[in-house]
Scaffold this motif. Structure first.
Motif, PDB file in Angstrom:
ATOM      1  N   GLU A   1       0.829  -1.213   0.000  1.00 21.81           N
ATOM      2  CA  GLU A   1       0.000   0.000   0.000  1.00 21.81           C
ATOM      3  C   GLU A   1       0.861   1.260   0.000  1.00 21.81           C
ATOM      4  O   GLU A   1       0.572   2.216  -0.706  1.00 21.81           O
ATOM      5  CB  GLU A   1      -0.919  -0.004   1.214  1.00 21.81           C
ATOM      6  CG  GLU A   1      -2.067  -0.973   1.122  1.00 21.81           C
ATOM      7  CD  GLU A   1      -2.915  -1.017   2.397  1.00 21.81           C
ATOM      8  OE1 GLU A   1      -2.629  -0.263   3.339  1.00 21.81           O
ATOM      9  OE2 GLU A   1      -3.852  -1.839   2.418  1.00 21.81           O
ATOM     10  N   MET A   2       1.918   1.241   0.785  1.00 19.24           N
ATOM     11  CA  MET A   2       2.808   2.411   0.853  1.00 19.24           C
ATOM     12  C   MET A   2       3.493   2.641  -0.487  1.00 19.24           C
ATOM     13  O   MET A   2       3.614   3.770  -0.940  1.00 19.24           O
ATOM     14  CB  MET A   2       3.831   2.246   1.973  1.00 19.24           C
ATOM     15  CG  MET A   2       3.202   2.317   3.355  1.00 19.24           C
ATOM     16  SD  MET A   2       4.372   2.014   4.680  1.00 19.24           S
ATOM     17  CE  MET A   2       5.377   3.489   4.569  1.00 19.24           C
ATOM     18  N   ARG A   3       3.936   1.572  -1.123  1.00 22.56           N
ATOM     19  CA  ARG A   3       4.563   1.695  -2.439  1.00 22.56           C
ATOM     20  C   ARG A   3       3.589   2.232  -3.474  1.00 22.56           C
ATOM     21  O   ARG A   3       3.943   3.039  -4.321  1.00 22.56           O
ATOM     22  CB  ARG A   3       5.118   0.354  -2.897  1.00 22.56           C
ATOM     23  CG  ARG A   3       6.376  -0.041  -2.190  1.00 22.56           C
ATOM     24  CD  ARG A   3       6.929  -1.312  -2.749  1.00 22.56           C
ATOM     25  NE  ARG A   3       8.131  -1.671  -2.023  1.00 22.56           N
ATOM     26  CZ  ARG A   3       8.746  -2.817  -2.152  1.00 22.56           C
ATOM     27  NH1 ARG A   3       8.280  -3.726  -2.979  1.00 22.56           N
ATOM     28  NH2 ARG A   3       9.829  -3.064  -1.466  1.00 22.56           N
ATOM     29  N   ALA A   4       2.345   1.753  -3.406  1.00 25.15           N
ATOM     30  CA  ALA A   4       1.318   2.216  -4.355  1.00 25.15           C
ATOM     31  C   ALA A   4       1.071   3.707  -4.169  1.00 25.15           C
ATOM     32  O   ALA A   4       0.906   4.439  -5.149  1.00 25.15           O
ATOM     33  CB  ALA A   4       0.038   1.421  -4.166  1.00 25.15           C
ATOM     34  N   ARG A   5       1.048   4.172  -2.920  1.00 26.63           N
ATOM     35  CA  ARG A   5       0.832   5.598  -2.667  1.00 26.63           C
ATOM     36  C   ARG A   5       1.998   6.446  -3.152  1.00 26.63           C
ATOM     37  O   ARG A   5       1.820   7.593  -3.538  1.00 26.63           O
ATOM     38  CB  ARG A   5       0.625   5.842  -1.167  1.00 26.63           C
ATOM     39  CG  ARG A   5      -0.812   5.621  -0.750  1.00 26.63           C
ATOM     40  CD  ARG A   5      -1.059   6.077   0.662  1.00 26.63           C
ATOM     41  NE  ARG A   5      -1.401   4.890   1.422  1.00 26.63           N
ATOM     42  CZ  ARG A   5      -0.883   4.517   2.579  1.00 26.63           C
ATOM     43  NH1 ARG A   5      -0.003   5.255   3.176  1.00 26.63           N
ATOM     44  NH2 ARG A   5      -1.264   3.416   3.163  1.00 26.63           N
ATOM     45  N   GLN A   6       3.192   5.871  -3.133  1.00 30.95           N
ATOM     46  CA  GLN A   6       4.372   6.604  -3.578  1.00 30.95           C
ATOM     47  C   GLN A   6       4.558   6.505  -5.086  1.00 30.95           C
ATOM     48  O   GLN A   6       5.458   7.114  -5.640  1.00 30.95           O
ATOM     49  CB  GLN A   6       5.619   6.059  -2.866  1.00 30.95           C
ATOM     50  CG  GLN A   6       5.631   6.327  -1.385  1.00 30.95           C
ATOM     51  CD  GLN A   6       6.795   5.673  -0.681  1.00 30.95           C
ATOM     52  OE1 GLN A   6       7.533   4.868  -1.277  1.00 30.95           O
ATOM     53  NE2 GLN A   6       6.980   5.964   0.582  1.00 30.95           N
ATOM     54  N   GLY A   7       3.728   5.700  -5.734  1.00 34.32           N
ATOM     55  CA  GLY A   7       3.785   5.589  -7.188  1.00 34.32           C
ATOM     56  C   GLY A   7       4.886   4.700  -7.690  1.00 34.32           C
ATOM     57  O   GLY A   7       5.329   4.839  -8.824  1.00 34.32           O
TER      58      GLY A   7
END
Length: 107
Positions: free
Chosen positions: A100-106
């Motif tokens: 989820e954190m990676r997805a938010r950071q693109g």
């Protein structure tokens, strides 16, 4: 009065909905009710209780019980099997949060 179809669907789709009695859960898993009580006593699975005090299990709890059975059948002591499952759950949760954190950071 019958429950609303949408409410029933959401309960059936809910991994944590306590839909299975102890007898039915034991039958589905091919284990004894005593095995399920042992998992409750070990605090690995804490089934909800019906108004009459009967244990009710969710699909998630049934999957955990299957995993314990697999580990025990492979020779792992119950206490170690419980610890392994707890660690597997923690790892899965950490991986989900990381994704989820990676997805938010693109990324």
């Amino acid at each position: 009065m019958d429950p609303e179809p949408q409410a029933l669907d959401s309960k059936l789709d809910d991994e944590d909905y306590p839909a299975y009695s102890m007898g039915r859960a034991a039958e589905l898993l091919g284990v004894t009710p005593a095995f399920l009580r042992t998992l409750d006593k070990a605090k690995l699975i804490a089934p909800l209780r019906s108004a009459g005090g009967h244990r009710r299990y969710s699909r998630y709890q049934l999957r955990v019980a299957v995993r314990v059975r697999e580990l025990i059948d492979a020779g792992t002591p119950l206490e170690a099997a419980c610890r392994i499952i707890i660690l597997e759950d923690q790892l899965e949760e950490a991986q989900r949060i990381n994704a989820e954190m990676r997805a938010r950071q693109g990324k």
